[in-house]
Design a protein around this motif. Structure first.
Motif, short mmCIF file in Angstrom:
data_model
loop_
_atom_site.label_atom_id
_atom_site.label_comp_id
_atom_site.label_asym_id
_atom_site.label_seq_id
_atom_site.Cartn_x
_atom_site.Cartn_y
_atom_site.Cartn_z
N LYS A 43 4.10 -37.20 12.92
CA LYS A 43 4.51 -38.45 13.57
C LYS A 43 3.39 -39.01 14.44
CE LYS A 43 9.43 -37.49 13.59
NZ LYS A 43 10.59 -37.12 14.39
N VAL A 44 2.71 -38.14 15.17
CA VAL A 44 1.61 -38.60 16.03
C VAL A 44 0.49 -39.19 15.16
CG1 VAL A 44 -0.19 -37.86 17.64
CG2 VAL A 44 2.12 -37.02 17.91
N ILE A 45 0.16 -38.50 14.08
CA ILE A 45 -0.90 -38.99 13.18
C ILE A 45 -0.48 -40.33 12.57
CG2 ILE A 45 -2.20 -38.51 11.06
CD1 ILE A 45 -3.01 -36.77 13.49
N ALA A 58 -4.01 -45.55 22.70
CA ALA A 58 -4.82 -44.73 21.80
C ALA A 58 -5.21 -43.42 22.48
CB ALA A 58 -6.06 -45.49 21.37
N VAL A 59 -5.53 -43.48 23.76
CA VAL A 59 -5.92 -42.28 24.50
C VAL A 59 -4.74 -41.30 24.58
CG1 VAL A 59 -6.66 -41.41 26.76
CG2 VAL A 59 -7.66 -43.50 25.85
N ASN A 60 -3.55 -41.81 24.82
CA ASN A 60 -2.36 -40.95 24.88
C ASN A 60 -2.06 -40.32 23.53
OD1 ASN A 60 -2.04 -41.58 27.57
ND2 ASN A 60 -0.42 -43.06 27.23
N LEU A 61 -2.17 -41.11 22.48
CA LEU A 61 -1.92 -40.57 21.14
C LEU A 61 -2.94 -39.48 20.80
CD1 LEU A 61 -1.12 -43.81 19.13
CD2 LEU A 61 0.42 -41.90 19.56
N TYR A 62 -4.21 -39.74 21.09
CA TYR A 62 -5.25 -38.76 20.81
C TYR A 62 -5.03 -37.49 21.64
CZ TYR A 62 -9.87 -36.97 19.73
OH TYR A 62 -10.89 -36.18 19.28
N GLN A 116 -1.35 -47.85 14.65
CA GLN A 116 -1.96 -48.60 15.74
C GLN A 116 -3.46 -48.83 15.53
OE1 GLN A 116 -0.93 -47.18 19.64
NE2 GLN A 116 1.23 -47.04 19.16
N GLY A 117 -3.97 -48.41 14.39
CA GLY A 117 -5.37 -48.65 14.08
C GLY A 117 -6.33 -47.71 14.79
N VAL A 118 -5.82 -46.59 15.28
CA VAL A 118 -6.66 -45.61 15.95
C VAL A 118 -7.34 -44.76 14.88
CG1 VAL A 118 -6.67 -43.63 17.53
CG2 VAL A 118 -5.14 -45.56 17.95
N ARG A 119 -8.63 -44.54 15.02
CA ARG A 119 -9.36 -43.70 14.07
C ARG A 119 -8.89 -42.26 14.22
NH1 ARG A 119 -12.69 -40.29 13.28
NH2 ARG A 119 -14.68 -39.85 14.11
N VAL A 120 -8.46 -41.67 13.11
CA VAL A 120 -7.99 -40.28 13.12
C VAL A 120 -9.17 -39.40 12.71
CG1 VAL A 120 -6.34 -38.64 12.15
CG2 VAL A 120 -5.66 -41.02 12.48
N PRO A 121 -9.60 -38.51 13.61
CA PRO A 121 -10.73 -37.64 13.27
C PRO A 121 -10.43 -36.79 12.03
CG PRO A 121 -10.22 -37.50 15.61
CD PRO A 121 -9.11 -38.28 14.97
N SER A 122 -11.47 -36.46 11.30
CA SER A 122 -11.30 -35.72 10.05
C SER A 122 -10.64 -34.36 10.27
CB SER A 122 -12.63 -35.55 9.33
OG SER A 122 -13.54 -34.82 10.12
N ARG A 123 -10.92 -33.70 11.38
CA ARG A 123 -10.31 -32.39 11.62
C ARG A 123 -8.80 -32.51 11.78
NH1 ARG A 123 -11.45 -33.71 16.91
NH2 ARG A 123 -9.87 -32.97 18.38
N LEU A 124 -8.33 -33.62 12.37
CA LEU A 124 -6.89 -33.84 12.51
C LEU A 124 -6.27 -34.20 11.17
CD1 LEU A 124 -6.69 -35.74 15.93
CD2 LEU A 124 -6.39 -33.30 15.48
N ARG A 125 -6.99 -34.95 10.34
CA ARG A 125 -6.49 -35.28 9.00
C ARG A 125 -6.38 -34.01 8.16
NH1 ARG A 125 -10.39 -39.50 9.24
NH2 ARG A 125 -11.61 -38.38 7.66
N ARG A 126 -7.38 -33.14 8.26
CA ARG A 126 -7.34 -31.88 7.50
C ARG A 126 -6.19 -31.00 7.97
NH1 ARG A 126 -13.01 -32.19 8.23
NH2 ARG A 126 -12.85 -30.71 9.95
#
Length: 71
Positions: A34-36, A3-7, A42-52
Motif C-alpha cells: 500500500k505504501v509503495i 513524499a517524505v512521510n511515505l518514504y 503521488q509521483g514519488v520516485r520509488v527506489p529500486s531496492r524498495l521495488r525489489r
C-alpha cells in the motif's frame, strides 16, 4: 501524506521486514504494498531496492497461497 512521510514509512517497514521470518514478512506485505502504491500514485520516485523488496514480498505471498493446495 507527503513524499517524505511515505518514504519514511516505507523505510520503517523495510527495516522490520529485513531478516524477519516468513510469517512476519507475509503479515507486513499488504502494508508495504500500500505504501509503495501510494508513492507511485503521488509521483514519488520509488527506489529500486524498495521495488525489489515489494516484488519479493509479492512472490512470497503467492508461494504461500499455493503451499496449501493439495496435489
Amino acid at each position: 501524506m507527503s513524499a517524505v512521510n511515505l518514504y519514511s514509512e516505507a523505510e520503517q517497514l523495510e527495516r522490520k521486514i529485513q531478516g524477519a521470518c516468513l510469517d512476519t514478512r507475509l503479515a507486513l506485505q499488504p502494508s508495504f504494498a500500500k505504501v509503495i502504491d501510494r508513492m507511485r500514485q503521488q509521483g514519488v520516485r520509488v527506489p529500486s531496492r524498495l521495488r525489489r523488496l515489494d516484488a519479493a514480498l509479492c512472490e512470497d505471498a503467492m508461494e504461500a497461497r499455493f503451499d496449501n493446495l493439495p496435489i
